[in-house]
Design an enzyme around this catalytic site. Sequence first.
Site, mmCIF file in Angstrom:
data_model
loop_
_atom_site.group_PDB
_atom_site.id
_atom_site.type_symbol
_atom_site.label_atom_id
_atom_site.label_comp_id
_atom_site.label_asym_id
_atom_site.label_seq_id
_atom_site.Cartn_x
_atom_site.Cartn_y
_atom_site.Cartn_z
ATOM 1 N N SER A 92 0.886 -1.315 -0.088
ATOM 2 C CA SER A 92 -0.021 -0.001 -0.102
ATOM 3 C C SER A 92 0.919 1.195 0.127
ATOM 4 O O SER A 92 1.937 1.202 0.261
ATOM 5 C CB SER A 92 -0.939 0.035 1.082
ATOM 6 O OG SER A 92 -1.232 1.208 1.461
ATOM 7 N N TYR B 284 -2.308 -1.309 10.407
ATOM 8 C CA TYR B 284 -2.424 -1.277 8.942
ATOM 9 C C TYR B 284 -0.790 -0.588 8.335
ATOM 10 O O TYR B 284 -0.373 -1.483 7.677
ATOM 11 C CB TYR B 284 -3.361 -0.590 8.248
ATOM 12 C CG TYR B 284 -3.564 -0.879 6.639
ATOM 13 C CD1 TYR B 284 -4.374 -1.959 6.133
ATOM 14 C CD2 TYR B 284 -3.283 0.258 6.015
ATOM 15 C CE1 TYR B 284 -4.424 -2.042 4.711
ATOM 16 C CE2 TYR B 284 -3.369 -0.055 4.474
ATOM 17 C CZ TYR B 284 -4.005 -1.207 4.067
ATOM 18 O OH TYR B 284 -3.981 -1.292 2.740
HETATM 19 C C1 BGC Z 1 -6.303 1.351 1.495
HETATM 20 C C2 BGC Z 1 -7.463 2.502 1.086
HETATM 21 C C3 BGC Z 1 -6.858 4.007 0.873
HETATM 22 C C4 BGC Z 1 -5.560 3.944 0.238
HETATM 23 C C5 BGC Z 1 -5.154 5.430 0.295
HETATM 24 C C6 BGC Z 1 -5.088 1.878 0.600
HETATM 25 O O1 BGC Z 1 -4.089 0.985 1.281
HETATM 26 O O2 BGC Z 1 -6.714 0.059 1.394
HETATM 27 O O3 BGC Z 1 -8.572 2.290 1.942
HETATM 28 O O4 BGC Z 1 -8.049 4.728 0.623
HETATM 29 O O5 BGC Z 1 -4.661 3.165 0.969
HETATM 30 O O6 BGC Z 1 -4.973 6.093 1.696
#
Ligand code: BGC
Length: 263
Positions: A147, A160
């Site tokens: 991410s 996360y």
């Molecule tokens: C998340 C999304 C978020 C994006 C940007 C991703 O890793 O799963 O929910 O909108 O990051 O913040």
Amino acid sequence: MFADLKNKVVIITGAGSGIGKSIAENFGKAQAKVVLNYRSDKHHDELNEAKEIITNAGGEAITVQGDVAVEEDVKNLVQTTIDHFGTLDIMINNAGFEKAIPSHEMSLQEWQKVIDINLTGAFIGSREAINHFLKEDKQGVIINTASVHDRIPWPNYVNYAASKGGLKLMMETMSMEYAQYGIRINNVSPGAIVTEHTKEKFSDPQTRDETLDMIPARKIGEPQDVANVVLFLASDFSSYVHGTTIYVDGGMTNYPAFMGGKG
Ligand code: BGC
């Protein structure tokens, strides 16, 4: 487009929805042999749809239930793949989970759940794939879905952000260990992408506008945008790409607050 992916055996975890489903369908269109892992039966219809797209395109598909956070489930996933298709060429550790909770209110259980799925799950999947690649002397490929939050801090999502930051160094470390055997390990890091999970928040006009302000390209991405890069990283077109992260984020990681030219 990526002709070398034809007949390759690929596992995609979390293939029942969103980015994972799109990755699976795109491997199908490349006529690969696709193993769609999912955790919950609620994705039954989507899995059937993906299987149909894959077989209609000339690929093959099976589904295997399993929780990536459970070691035995991941071992079973890899073994079932080898039993069914004879080998494993590409492992896509894609399954992930997120839920907003302020750090000071986060229970250890909530912390652990996200670490287990996003980080430990990808570790087990990578380890099992590497063992198979070494045993077969195979120049296999591993790709993790990370991410933009592997480098952008994310308030209310400390578990996360920690899991994705960890995933980045996990990938880089494993790549350094196994590149000498021709095993390629890389990450794809999506930004804001419309999926079943994010659809609701992006349909709120205020959240949508605030998100667009963080994206130089000024648009929310599609699962297909991510799948394109995953297929590239899986194919021989990226044969000299080891231990790196490709951000698929419309420029979100490039300090968009500076877009106005001030500051
Ligand atoms: C998340 C999304 C978020 C994006 C940007 C991703 O890793 O799963 O929910 O909108 O990051 O913040």
